[in-house]
Structure formats: structure tokens, C-alpha cells
Design an enzyme around this catalytic site. Structure first.
Site, PDB file in Angstrom:
ATOM      1  N   GLY A   1       0.807  -1.216   0.000  1.00 44.26           N
ATOM      2  CA  GLY A   1       0.000   0.000   0.000  1.00 44.26           C
ATOM      3  C   GLY A   1       0.838   1.263   0.000  1.00 44.26           C
ATOM      4  N   CYS A   2       1.889   1.261   0.787  1.00 46.02           N
ATOM      5  CA  CYS A   2       2.751   2.440   0.883  1.00 46.02           C
ATOM      6  C   CYS A   2       3.510   2.674  -0.418  1.00 46.02           C
ATOM      7  CB  CYS A   2       3.721   2.290   2.054  1.00 46.02           C
ATOM      8  SG  CYS A   2       2.863   2.159   3.644  1.00 46.02           S
ATOM      9  N   THR A   3       3.901   1.580  -1.071  1.00 49.68           N
ATOM     10  CA  THR A   3       4.579   1.694  -2.361  1.00 49.68           C
ATOM     11  C   THR A   3       3.626   2.275  -3.394  1.00 49.68           C
ATOM     12  OG1 THR A   3       6.053  -0.150  -1.852  1.00 49.68           O
ATOM     13  CG2 THR A   3       5.757   0.400  -4.183  1.00 49.68           C
TER      14      THR A   3
END
Length: 161
Positions: free
Chosen positions: A43-45
Site C-alpha cells: 500500500g505504501c509503495t
């Protein structure tokens, strides 16, 4: 959690190159300050890649995009290089800024409770006030929503850029 109209808490944090970035030095610009849990997670990527893809559009609107997590400068450097990110990532290892912005919260996963960063984005206006808040963000498509809100707010207000 901060609310619209509140003064954004001041901060100085090292970026992914070790240089210090301070909110006070960004007066007169819009700031997209997005908090995320951890480098190199799906998700952060996705969120960082989408902000990177739209970075030119944010810059045309006089906005700076800053991602903040508790990861180290070195972790940010590797993450940025590996995923070819263009956004500036700030390291908040002691979580002082993360706590000041109210995003260090109790989370639950598979019945287990723990404290962590709740994905949140603050749009800060050129006067250093919170112009909009996105709480408990879903990563995919979020950068586009932030860009649209920035355009909407700018078209309705007379801020000099």
C-alpha cells in the site's frame, strides 16, 4: 487529529538524502503532508508511486509533496531508489511529528492490537493552516483525490502562489 483551519504543527525532519526539511521554510507554498506506515509495503509503495506520477501537476499548483514515516533516512533512500520514487520522504524515527499530527494510533489486525501510523494526509495552505484532512486513507487512487481537492480549493480561494 488536526482539523481544518488549525495551524499545522511546525516540524523539521531529515529527508531521504539527510537534508533537513522544515515546514516554516515552505511558507507560501501548499504542502501535501502524507503519513504512511512503512517503506516497501504494497500500500505504501502504491501511494508513493502515485504521488510521484502526479508530482509535476502538484508542483504546477505550487505544492510540495512530503511523505512521512517512522523509517530511517537510509530506509527511505533505498525505498526511493528501488521504486524510482520522485516524492520527498521524511524520516520521523522518534515519532514526534507523527504524534503531533495525531496519526500514531491504536490499530487492530487479526485480533491483535498495536500502535502504528494510520495512513492520513494533510493539505496545508500557504499560510500554514490545515486546508483539508483525509483520515484512514486507502492508498490506491488517493494521490489523484488529493490533486483534485487542491484544484478545487485553489479555484474557490484567492491565495497568491
Amino acid at each position: 487529529m488536526l482539523e481544518i483551519g488549525q495551524k499545522a504543527p511546525e516540524f523539521c525532519l531529515p529527508d531521504d538524502t539527510g537534508e533537513e526539511v522544515c515546514l516554516k521554510d515552505l511558507k507560501g507554498k501548499w504542502v501535501v503532508l502524507y503519513f504512511y506506515p512503512k517503506d516497501n509495503t504494497p500500500g505504501c509503495t502504491k501511494e508513493a508511486q502515485q504521488f510521484s506520477e502526479l508530482l509535476d501537476e502538484f508542483e504546477k499548483l505550487g505544492a510540495v509533496v512530503l511523505g512521512v514515516s517512522p523509517d530511517s533516512v537510509e530506509s527511505h533512500k533505498r525505498f526511493k531508489s528501488k521504486k524510482e520514487l520522485r516524492v520527498t520522504l521524511l524520516s520521523d524515527e522518534d515519532k514526534g511529528v507523527i504524534k503531533a499530527y495525531g496519526v500514531w494510533q491504536l490499530k487492530k489486525s487479526y485480533g491483535r492490537e498495536y500502535y502504528g501510523v494510520v495512513r492520513t494526509t494533510y493539505l496545508i495552505n500557504p499560510d500554514g493552516e490545515v486546508a483539508f484532512v483525509w483520515k484512514k486513507v486507502r492508498a490506491n487512487g488517493h494521490a489523484q483525490k488529493v490533486l483534485e481537492k487542491l484544484k478545487e480549493i485553489q479555484s474557490g480561494r484567492n491565495f497568491s502562489l
